[in-house]
Design an enzyme around this catalytic site. Sequence first.
Site, mmCIF file in Angstrom:
data_model
loop_
_atom_site.group_PDB
_atom_site.id
_atom_site.type_symbol
_atom_site.label_atom_id
_atom_site.label_comp_id
_atom_site.label_asym_id
_atom_site.label_seq_id
_atom_site.Cartn_x
_atom_site.Cartn_y
_atom_site.Cartn_z
ATOM 1 N N SER A 71 0.901 -1.140 -0.199
ATOM 2 C CA SER A 71 0.066 -0.185 -0.433
ATOM 3 C C SER A 71 0.736 1.453 -0.428
ATOM 4 O O SER A 71 0.920 2.504 -0.735
ATOM 5 C CB SER A 71 -1.149 0.271 1.492
ATOM 6 N N SER A 199 5.346 -6.439 -2.208
ATOM 7 C CA SER A 199 4.854 -6.515 -0.588
ATOM 8 C C SER A 199 5.221 -8.146 -0.290
ATOM 9 O O SER A 199 4.664 -9.184 -0.610
ATOM 10 C CB SER A 199 3.363 -7.166 -0.250
ATOM 11 N N CYS A 324 -10.620 -6.367 2.006
ATOM 12 C CA CYS A 324 -11.407 -5.350 2.573
ATOM 13 C C CYS A 324 -12.105 -4.718 1.947
ATOM 14 O O CYS A 324 -12.953 -4.136 2.959
ATOM 15 C CB CYS A 324 -10.061 -4.039 1.627
HETATM 16 C C1 LIG Z 1 -1.872 -6.896 -1.317
HETATM 17 C C2 LIG Z 1 -2.319 -6.360 -1.994
HETATM 18 C C3 LIG Z 1 -2.051 -4.657 -1.859
HETATM 19 C C4 LIG Z 1 -1.342 -4.125 -0.012
HETATM 20 O O1 LIG Z 1 -0.310 -4.243 0.012
HETATM 21 P P1 LIG Z 1 0.038 -5.042 1.388
HETATM 22 O O2 LIG Z 1 1.181 -4.190 2.161
HETATM 23 O O3 LIG Z 1 -0.570 -5.244 2.360
HETATM 24 O O4 LIG Z 1 -0.067 -3.341 1.751
HETATM 25 C C5 LIG Z 1 -1.608 -4.439 -2.895
HETATM 26 N N1 LIG Z 1 -2.210 -4.805 -4.354
HETATM 27 C C6 LIG Z 1 -1.966 -5.568 -4.355
HETATM 28 C C7 LIG Z 1 -2.611 -6.255 -5.973
HETATM 29 C C8 LIG Z 1 -2.584 -6.674 -3.333
HETATM 30 O O5 LIG Z 1 -3.117 -7.423 -3.373
#
Ligand SMILES: *Cc1c(COP(=O)(O)O)cnc(C)c1O
Length: 395
Positions: A71, A199, A324
């Site tokens: 994020s 991430s 979410c």
């Molecule tokens: C999980 C996810 C995020 C967010 O990542 P975080 O590390 O949880 O903040 C952003 N984009 C996609 C496509 C995701 O699957």
Amino acid sequence: MQVYADNAATTKISQAALQAMMPAFETYYGNPSSLHSVGQEAKEVLENARERMAACIGCEPREIYFTSGGSEADNQAILSAARLGEKKGKKHIISTAFEHHAVLHVLQKLEKEGFEVTYLDVKTNHNITAQDVKNAIRPETCLVTVMYANNEIGSILPISEIGAVCKEAGILFHTDAVQAAGHLAIDVKKQNIDMLSLSAHKFHGPKGVGVLYCRRGIALTNVIDGGAQERGKRAGTENLPAICGMVAALEESLAHLEENTKKVTALRDKLISGLSRIPHCALNGDPKNRLSGNVSFCFEGIEGESLLLLLDMKGVQASSGSACTSGSLDPSHVLLAIGRVHDVAHGSLRLSLSEYNTEEEIDHILTVVPEVVAYLRSISPVWRDLQTGKRTYIL
Ligand SMILES: *Cc1c(COP(=O)(O)O)cnc(C)c1O
């Protein structure tokens, strides 16, 4: 039997990642900004992690910025490109209608500031083409931000082709590669990617850590101000244990990429063909260009939330749309974007697999899901109306 099939939401940490984190807690606990030896040892571990991360995605170490996750990386990439565009009077951005909220909500904020955003339609094949991007380019376009792979429906986007289009047009290209990293090969230079987010917790690394890759020469705007960490572009004492865990997890995933993809694809295809036999259902997402672990369906006449809770009672952890969105009554924006009407979008189920899943687990899911769908339909007034002809089937 317990079957964890929600790996697109988050994954279990790998032993390799866990082991890699321990020395950073116990031995290299210094602050990398400290000038004494304990700090400098931590600094060395940090820079070694940066080099290894860079090697994983084909960039230079100084193009790697460690963040708190996907994020934050998405926010910083998009805001930075917007600020650069603004300076040149360019306030148009191209994206897609099925991005993650970490992208969409930033774009909505920018729209309130006077930016214009083109959200490419994803109804055809539940995907976009590089030509779609090309057609949307205007003289005032400053950024293309398009996800590498979709977290809810698994579509893999033609990132290399889009990179080529952006390069030719001289437009910055960011991709949210959170679902791709560790699951698909990434080479930012070959693919002409200017900025990329990833991430750790989506590839068996720890939560709360990620990367923003930003090509040399692109000026980042800070999202977190303070100390001079990360070349002055992201303040805050580095989360060294998490960074070490992330790098170990990614290296491990990439070392086994081919065999994992083969194994998980076979499990996925078995699951898709089994679930397709349930009447009045539809597969969501690109059937061909699809993440190896993603299975996403809509079942007519039921509520995804009830399905999830009953599946959990039978030992299967899944998701309906994105985590979410749960807790809100609106159906997933992704399912609406691919053209599912509200009633159908509500009956969605996402099963996301990893290399930790087994064939026995797939068999268990294939026993349980049809039973639970049939049960929920048997008590659904909507299903009764469909059967008596008061309503017409959509699927
Ligand atoms: C999980 C996810 C995020 C967010 O990542 P975080 O590390 O949880 O903040 C952003 N984009 C996609 C496509 C995701 O699957």
